[in-house]
Motif scaffolding. Structure first.
Motif, mmCIF file in Angstrom:
data_model
loop_
_atom_site.group_PDB
_atom_site.id
_atom_site.type_symbol
_atom_site.label_atom_id
_atom_site.label_comp_id
_atom_site.label_asym_id
_atom_site.label_seq_id
_atom_site.Cartn_x
_atom_site.Cartn_y
_atom_site.Cartn_z
ATOM 1 N N LYS A 1 -13.272 -0.589 -14.121
ATOM 2 C CA LYS A 1 -14.348 -1.480 -14.568
ATOM 3 C C LYS A 1 -14.305 -1.754 -16.072
ATOM 4 N N ARG A 2 -13.807 -0.820 -16.857
ATOM 5 C CA ARG A 2 -13.695 -1.099 -18.288
ATOM 6 C C ARG A 2 -12.832 -0.051 -18.975
ATOM 7 N N LYS A 3 -12.359 -0.440 -20.186
ATOM 8 C CA LYS A 3 -11.653 0.445 -21.097
ATOM 9 C C LYS A 3 -12.445 0.446 -22.401
ATOM 10 N N PHE A 4 -12.772 1.617 -22.910
ATOM 11 C CA PHE A 4 -13.623 1.675 -24.101
ATOM 12 C C PHE A 4 -13.393 2.985 -24.836
ATOM 13 N N GLY A 5 -13.971 3.098 -26.028
ATOM 14 C CA GLY A 5 -13.992 4.357 -26.744
ATOM 15 C C GLY A 5 -13.015 4.443 -27.895
ATOM 16 N N LYS A 6 -13.562 4.629 -29.102
ATOM 17 C CA LYS A 6 -12.741 4.790 -30.299
ATOM 18 C C LYS A 6 -12.179 6.205 -30.399
ATOM 19 N N TYR A 7 -11.174 6.335 -31.267
ATOM 20 C CA TYR A 7 -10.454 7.601 -31.430
ATOM 21 C C TYR A 7 -10.024 7.728 -32.882
ATOM 22 N N GLY B 1 -4.434 8.102 -26.956
ATOM 23 C CA GLY B 1 -4.732 6.724 -26.619
ATOM 24 C C GLY B 1 -4.915 5.897 -27.872
ATOM 25 N N PRO B 2 -5.284 4.635 -27.723
ATOM 26 C CA PRO B 2 -5.452 3.753 -28.884
ATOM 27 C C PRO B 2 -6.650 4.153 -29.736
ATOM 28 N N LYS B 3 -6.585 3.848 -31.022
ATOM 29 C CA LYS B 3 -7.655 4.215 -31.946
ATOM 30 C C LYS B 3 -8.820 3.234 -31.937
ATOM 31 N N ASP B 4 -8.554 1.976 -31.631
ATOM 32 C CA ASP B 4 -9.569 0.947 -31.839
ATOM 33 C C ASP B 4 -10.355 0.602 -30.584
ATOM 34 N N GLY B 5 -10.267 1.432 -29.553
ATOM 35 C CA GLY B 5 -11.007 1.181 -28.321
ATOM 36 C C GLY B 5 -10.084 1.205 -27.123
ATOM 37 N N GLY B 6 -10.581 1.757 -26.013
ATOM 38 C CA GLY B 6 -9.774 1.799 -24.809
ATOM 39 C C GLY B 6 -9.169 3.145 -24.510
ATOM 40 N N TYR B 7 -9.615 4.179 -25.235
ATOM 41 C CA TYR B 7 -9.105 5.527 -24.967
ATOM 42 C C TYR B 7 -9.577 6.012 -23.591
ATOM 43 N N LEU B 8 -10.831 5.721 -23.251
ATOM 44 C CA LEU B 8 -11.407 6.112 -21.963
ATOM 45 C C LEU B 8 -11.377 4.928 -21.002
ATOM 46 N N MET C 1 2.237 10.752 -22.610
ATOM 47 C CA MET C 1 0.967 11.254 -23.131
ATOM 48 C C MET C 1 -0.184 10.296 -22.867
ATOM 49 N N PHE C 2 0.108 8.995 -22.704
ATOM 50 C CA PHE C 2 -0.941 8.017 -22.452
ATOM 51 C C PHE C 2 -1.447 8.070 -21.015
ATOM 52 N N GLY D 1 -7.723 9.720 -34.103
ATOM 53 C CA GLY D 1 -6.317 10.021 -34.284
ATOM 54 C C GLY D 1 -6.037 11.406 -34.817
ATOM 55 N N LYS D 2 -7.112 12.192 -35.016
ATOM 56 C CA LYS D 2 -6.911 13.515 -35.616
ATOM 57 C C LYS D 2 -6.278 14.513 -34.644
ATOM 58 N N LYS D 3 -6.753 14.542 -33.410
ATOM 59 C CA LYS D 3 -6.166 15.474 -32.452
ATOM 60 C C LYS D 3 -6.143 14.859 -31.056
ATOM 61 N N GLU D 4 -7.226 15.014 -30.279
ATOM 62 C CA GLU D 4 -7.267 14.464 -28.928
ATOM 63 C C GLU D 4 -8.721 14.389 -28.470
ATOM 64 N N ILE D 5 -8.926 13.763 -27.322
ATOM 65 C CA ILE D 5 -10.247 13.681 -26.705
ATOM 66 C C ILE D 5 -10.159 14.312 -25.327
ATOM 67 N N GLU D 6 -10.972 15.347 -25.097
ATOM 68 C CA GLU D 6 -10.975 16.015 -23.796
ATOM 69 C C GLU D 6 -12.378 16.058 -23.199
ATOM 70 N N ALA D 7 -13.323 16.680 -23.897
ATOM 71 C CA ALA D 7 -14.654 16.880 -23.343
ATOM 72 C C ALA D 7 -15.422 15.563 -23.274
ATOM 73 N N ILE D 8 -15.930 15.250 -22.072
ATOM 74 C CA ILE D 8 -16.767 14.071 -21.841
ATOM 75 C C ILE D 8 -17.988 14.525 -21.060
ATOM 76 N N ALA D 9 -19.154 14.005 -21.404
ATOM 77 C CA ALA D 9 -20.381 14.328 -20.674
ATOM 78 C C ALA D 9 -21.211 13.066 -20.521
ATOM 79 N N VAL D 10 -21.968 13.000 -19.424
ATOM 80 C CA VAL D 10 -22.815 11.840 -19.142
ATOM 81 C C VAL D 10 -24.252 12.284 -18.963
ATOM 82 N N ASP D 11 -25.175 11.536 -19.577
ATOM 83 C CA ASP D 11 -26.608 11.715 -19.370
ATOM 84 C C ASP D 11 -27.059 10.620 -18.409
ATOM 85 N N ASN D 12 -27.186 10.960 -17.117
ATOM 86 C CA ASN D 12 -27.526 9.945 -16.115
ATOM 87 C C ASN D 12 -28.869 9.294 -16.375
#
Length: 340
Positions: free
Chosen positions: A186-192, A161-168, A135-136, A194-205
């Motif tokens: 280049k990096r691992k970041f992002g809190k979680y 992924g991990p809850k305290d950072g590094g999900y993305l 799953m990871f 733990g409730k379900k999952e993270i799927e949708a990601i969007a970027v504002d350039n």
């Protein structure tokens, strides 16, 4: 459409769902996430790319009336989940527009040139290497960030992924020096939560932010540029969702203003938040738009005039009947939202 009254700040609901201008021809198995490629020479020849999420799935390419373009459609992908688009990747001395999808069963990014949809990834680029547990490495979300220098990054998410950072994990996409594509972590970041999952990601350039849906918790916000650090800037959209937070898309009324649309999946509606604010955490609910989609997962939007059908932009959202629905922005905007 739902709006907020000035005196009470309580929602006033119009239960009538906005109707799409077109509904695409169905994919074979399971529609999931769309992305819009704007043709820079002739916007009327723009394309919509949508994932068919199955172990024998693919990337479907549609015209602006929702018709499948068979010669561009890619089959035989191993459960492609989400897809995103970027413009002007330098490869072999030429600028190439790209569509990137996450192939879940192979743990790879699959990358295709646009508009011809030719593979340029040498069979795929592995990500989340070194992680243990299926799953990871189970790829789901993808978003592409183009910085002011023209560098293009892929931000990838997974089933858990991990809850305290590094999900993305964020990768720089670039030429390896021989005209072939490589990805450098280049990096691992992002809190979680733990409730379900993270799927949708969007970027504002233009504003330089990454947003992602921590399902059943809220929308999290970070800087898109790795050098700016991994501090979480905001969590919003924490209340009022029926169940899952899903697809995120950004309608830009100018380079710095507009709206962030978040799928309130089980309610068949999109909650709309302001894009700009006095602080990075200043995102408030502007309105809620009910749509004809059912259990909409992924979505995308552009504010560029495309043709006579979509003079003020196009919003595309997945529906769970194997299709994607095309909406005119002015139909979604009604009297509450601005039109570019």
């Amino acid at each position: 459409m739902l709006t907020l009254t000035a005196c009470t700040q309580k929602p006033v609901v119009d239960a009538t769902a906005v109707k799409p201008r077109y509904v695409t021809e169905p994919v074979q198995f399971d529609s999931d996430d769309p992305a819009i490629w704007v043709n820079p020479v002739n916007p009327a020849q723009s394309l919509v790319i949508g994932t068919d999420k199955d172990e024998n799935g693919g990337l479907y390419v549609f015209d602006l009336k929702g018709k499948i373009i068979k010669e561009k459609t890619i089959s035989g992908l191993k459960r492609p989940n989400n897809v995103d688009i970027a413009y002007g990747l330098m490869l072999g001395g030429k600028k190439v527009d790209i569509a990137v999808t996450t192939e879940r069963m192979t743990h790879k990014l699959r990358i295709f040139s646009l508009p011809d949809m030719k593979a340029i990834d040498n069979g795929g680029i592995p990500v989340f290497e070194g992680e243990t547990g299926e799953m990871f490495r189970d790829l789901m979300g993808i978003a592409l960030y183009t910085n002011p220098q023209g560098q293009i990054y892929a931000i990838a998410g997974r089933k858990t992924g991990p809850k305290d950072g590094g999900y993305l994990w964020q990768y720089l996409l670039e030429d390896d020096g021989s005209g072939k594509l490589k990805a450098t972590l280049k990096r691992k970041f992002g809190k979680y939560s733990g409730k379900k999952e993270i799927e949708a990601i969007a970027v504002d350039n233009e504003l330089g932010y990454i947003y992602y849906s921590d399902e059943q918790f809220g929308v999290r916000k970070y800087y898109a540029e790795p050098s700016k650090g991994n501090e979480e800037l905001a969590v919003f959209a924490k209340t009022g969702f029926k169940e899952d937070h899903e697809g995120i898309s950004i309608y830009k009324t100018t380079d710095s203003t507009g709206y962030i649309l978040v799928s309130d999946q089980s309610a068949n509606q999109f909650q709309v938040f302001n894009r700009e604010g006095k602080t990075p955490a200043d995102h408030h609910l502007v309105t809620i738009v009910k749509t004809s989609t059912n259990n909409s997962d992924g979505s995308d939007v552009v504010a560029i005039p495309l043709n006579d059908d979509f003079k003020h932009g196009l919003f595309v959202a997945m529906s769970d009947n194997k299709t994607f629905q095309y909406y005119r922005w002015e139909d979604l905007a009604g009297k509450k939202l601005k039109i570019r």
